[in-house]
Design a protein around this motif. Structure first.
Motif, short mmCIF file in Angstrom:
data_model
loop_
_atom_site.label_atom_id
_atom_site.label_comp_id
_atom_site.label_asym_id
_atom_site.label_seq_id
_atom_site.Cartn_x
_atom_site.Cartn_y
_atom_site.Cartn_z
N MET A 1 39.30 29.60 81.40
CA MET A 1 39.90 28.43 80.75
C MET A 1 40.47 28.84 79.40
N ASN A 2 41.77 28.62 79.22
CA ASN A 2 42.41 28.97 77.96
C ASN A 2 41.96 28.01 76.86
N ALA A 3 41.63 28.57 75.71
CA ALA A 3 41.17 27.74 74.59
C ALA A 3 42.34 26.94 74.02
N THR A 4 42.09 25.69 73.70
CA THR A 4 43.08 24.86 73.03
C THR A 4 43.24 25.37 71.60
N PRO A 5 44.46 25.64 71.17
CA PRO A 5 44.64 26.16 69.81
C PRO A 5 44.36 25.09 68.76
N PHE A 6 43.96 25.53 67.58
CA PHE A 6 43.91 24.62 66.44
C PHE A 6 45.27 24.64 65.77
N TRP A 7 45.42 23.79 64.74
CA TRP A 7 46.72 23.66 64.08
C TRP A 7 46.59 24.13 62.64
N LEU A 8 47.29 25.20 62.34
CA LEU A 8 47.25 25.85 61.02
C LEU A 8 48.59 25.62 60.34
N ALA A 9 48.61 24.75 59.35
CA ALA A 9 49.84 24.44 58.61
C ALA A 9 50.97 24.04 59.56
N GLY A 10 50.61 23.25 60.58
CA GLY A 10 51.60 22.73 61.51
C GLY A 10 51.92 23.65 62.67
N ARG A 11 51.26 24.81 62.76
CA ARG A 11 51.53 25.77 63.84
C ARG A 11 50.28 25.95 64.69
N PRO A 12 50.44 26.14 66.01
CA PRO A 12 49.26 26.42 66.84
C PRO A 12 48.75 27.83 66.54
N ALA A 13 47.42 27.97 66.55
CA ALA A 13 46.83 29.27 66.24
C ALA A 13 45.50 29.40 66.97
N PRO A 38 37.69 32.61 58.63
CA PRO A 38 37.73 32.23 57.21
C PRO A 38 39.09 32.47 56.58
N GLU A 39 39.76 33.54 57.00
CA GLU A 39 41.09 33.83 56.45
C GLU A 39 42.09 32.76 56.87
N GLN A 40 41.98 32.26 58.10
CA GLN A 40 42.89 31.21 58.55
C GLN A 40 42.61 29.88 57.86
N VAL A 41 41.35 29.61 57.59
CA VAL A 41 41.02 28.41 56.82
C VAL A 41 41.65 28.48 55.43
N GLU A 42 41.53 29.64 54.81
CA GLU A 42 42.15 29.84 53.49
C GLU A 42 43.66 29.65 53.57
N GLU A 43 44.28 30.14 54.61
CA GLU A 43 45.72 29.98 54.77
C GLU A 43 46.11 28.51 54.88
N ALA A 192 53.10 17.99 65.39
CA ALA A 192 53.97 19.17 65.37
C ALA A 192 55.35 18.88 65.94
N GLU A 193 55.49 17.79 66.67
CA GLU A 193 56.80 17.40 67.22
C GLU A 193 57.69 16.70 66.18
N THR A 194 57.14 16.42 65.01
CA THR A 194 57.89 15.68 63.98
C THR A 194 58.58 16.64 63.02
N ASP A 195 59.26 16.08 62.04
CA ASP A 195 59.97 16.88 61.04
C ASP A 195 59.17 17.04 59.75
N LEU A 196 57.88 16.84 59.82
CA LEU A 196 57.06 17.02 58.62
C LEU A 196 57.09 18.48 58.18
N PRO A 197 57.05 18.75 56.89
CA PRO A 197 57.15 20.13 56.41
C PRO A 197 55.91 20.95 56.77
N GLU A 198 56.09 22.25 56.86
CA GLU A 198 54.99 23.16 57.16
C GLU A 198 53.92 23.04 56.07
N GLY A 199 52.69 22.94 56.49
CA GLY A 199 51.59 22.78 55.56
C GLY A 199 51.16 21.34 55.37
N MET A 200 51.95 20.39 55.90
CA MET A 200 51.63 18.98 55.72
C MET A 200 50.33 18.61 56.44
N PHE A 201 50.02 19.29 57.54
CA PHE A 201 48.77 19.00 58.23
C PHE A 201 48.22 20.27 58.86
N SER A 202 46.89 20.32 58.90
CA SER A 202 46.16 21.33 59.67
C SER A 202 45.00 20.61 60.34
#
Length: 475
Positions: A1-13, A38-43, A192-202
């Motif tokens: 089963m493929n893991a569902t990605p989390f969202w890092l600054a609007g991008r799947p990761a 931890p590095e991704q949380v910091e990002e 992520a389908e919207t035009d919100l700027p990168e970093g607006m949500f994680s």
């Protein structure tokens, strides 16, 4: 089963670890979720901090359009999302579908409030020294938000963190409950389908034991937490200089007065003590009935509870499913057994089957029992007679909690008295304390928390006044 990605600054990761999500009813695996390093949380936090000024400057139509998009997409995918909620949370499809409907409305309300979000003016020439001066007063974001959402409403309570943040133009880092991350991750997909700027949500699936760093990070000056009482107040103690809002627990009380429609009251209390398997902070836990109608009301209440459909949450007719885990059901069982050993009587229920606990009504509950004084967070209520309104209201107030209360009466004077005297954040007249409209101010007093949700009210909580004084105006 493929893991569902989390969202890092609007991008799947994806990260180096995964969370396994199991179905409470039968224990089967329903999905996995990637866990950030931890590095991704910091990002993610750095991105939220970096975009804060751009976010605050977003035109209102951009914010509103993004919120409208999410509302529309939730509606389009409603059945799929309801089944996702049932899969990870175990709540019956009946309630999961209702939760999706509420989330659709939550984002729609936020879009409407975003379009109305505006400053005010104040003439200052009420004093001779301020002739020609006028103040423009705007509410501006306090800064990026850390939202921490619980397992019991994994979609709509995440929506109540995210939607007001977008509406006021501030970034948000959401940490969903590890037991139920999939609904929040789907929200990230729609955002992520919207035009919100990168970093607006994680949306970061951080385990609870690693969340302390997010709470303490000065780049997230707002913490909006919904969850347990001990954790909520420990967060507030941990970061006293941050703006912390807490929507915590309760042991909701319903008062049945002599003029009430007893059939209506019994049916509503019976259902809303047990909806979501009692895992709602405004589920009915304590029922106080005027002695003059107690003997008539009690069999009606027991009949209403016995008439609830329990069992498989995938059955469209099921009203009461399992708790979120067997551990949760075992805790409820232990609290009921403890009360019974101390003298309480079981009028119906009182049995456990795995993660499911039967809808339970208790009478003669001792004053020091946990099921009276703490939040059961399970399908259990106590019922007892009272001698008049004074005693009823005193018993409602004799609690460390103060979220909402319901009063079944048709007397308008008593309604306003209840509103004046009951030490709670909200009083519902003619219905259970479990009623909540997503646009209204919602929150508690005492141990039940501080601050208010409800779109406009959360937007206010996320912001503060900023004043500009204009000079030399020909007023």
């Amino acid at each position: 089963m493929n893991a569902t990605p989390f969202w890092l600054a609007g991008r799947p990761a994806t990260g180096d670890e995964e969370l396994t999500v199991t179905h409470p009813y039968d224990g089967r695996v329903v999905g996995t979720a990637a866990v950030p390093t931890p590095e991704q949380v910091e990002e993610a936090v750095a991105a939220a901090h970096a975009v804060r000024r751009e976010a605050a400057a977003l035109p209102l139509h951009v914010r509103a359009d993004a919120l409208t998009h999410v509302s529309r997409r939730l509606a389009e995918r409603s059945e799929e999302i309801a089944r996702l909620i049932t899969g990870e949370n175990g709540k019956p499809l009946l309630w999961a579908r209702g939760e999706v409907t509420r989330a659709v409305a939550t984002f729609r309300f936020a879009a409407e409030e975003a379009r109305r979000w505006s400053g005010t003016t104040q003439r200052l020439d009420t004093d001779p020294g301020a002739v020609g001066r006028m103040a423009y007063i705007a509410r501006v974001p306090r800064g990026p938000v850390l939202g921490i959402s619980p397992f019991n409403f994994p979609l709509n309570l995440a929506a109540h963190k995210i939607a007001p943040a977008i509406a006021v133009g501030t970034p948000i880092v959401l940490k969903p409950a590890p037991a139920t991350p999939l609904s929040a991750l789907l929200l990230g997909e729609l955002l992520a389908e919207t035009d919100l700027p990168e970093g607006m949500f994680s949306v970061l699936t951080v385990p609870n034991d690693r969340a302390g760093g997010l709470v303490e990070d000065p780049r997230l000056p707002i913490v909006s937490f919904t969850g347990s009482v001990p954790v909520g107040w420990s967060i507030r103690d941990q970061v006293p200089r941050k703006h912390v809002t807490l929507e915590l627990g309760g042991n909701g009380a319903a008062v049945v007065l002599p003029d009430a429609d007893l059939d209506w009251a019994a049916s509503r209390i019976g259902l809303f003590s047990n909806y979501q398997a009692g895992q709602s902070c405004i589920a009915v836990q304590r029922v106080y009935v005027d002695r003059s109608v107690y003997e008539t009301f009690l069999p009606k209440l027991v009949e209403a509870v016995n008439g609830l459909v329990t069992g498989d949450p995938w059955d469209d007719k099921t009203q009461v499913g399992p708790l979120v885990s067997q551990d949760a059901a075992e805790r409820v069982e232990s609290w009921v057994n403890e009360a019974v050993e101390a003298g309480a009587k079981v009028l119906t229920g009182g049995t456990r089957d795995g993660a499911a606990y039967a809808p339970t009504v208790l009478a003669d509950v001792p004053a020091d029992a946990k099921v009276r004084n703490q939040e059961v967070f399970g399908p259990v209520m106590l019922v007892e007679p009272v001698d008049g309104v004074d005693e009823a209201f005193d018993k409602v107030n004799a609690s460390s909690f103060g979220l909402q209360a319901g009063v079944f009466t048709r007397d308008l004077d008593l309604a306003f008295r209840a509103h004046r005297e009951l030490e709670v954040g909200g009083v519902v007249i003619g219905d259970v304390p479990s009623y909540r409209a997503d646009q209204m101010p919602y929150g508690g007093v005492k141990e039940s928390g501080v601050g208010r949700e409800g779109l406009l009210y959360a937007m206010t909580d996320y912001t503060e006044e900023k004043i500009m004084v204009l000079t030399g105006l020909p007023l």
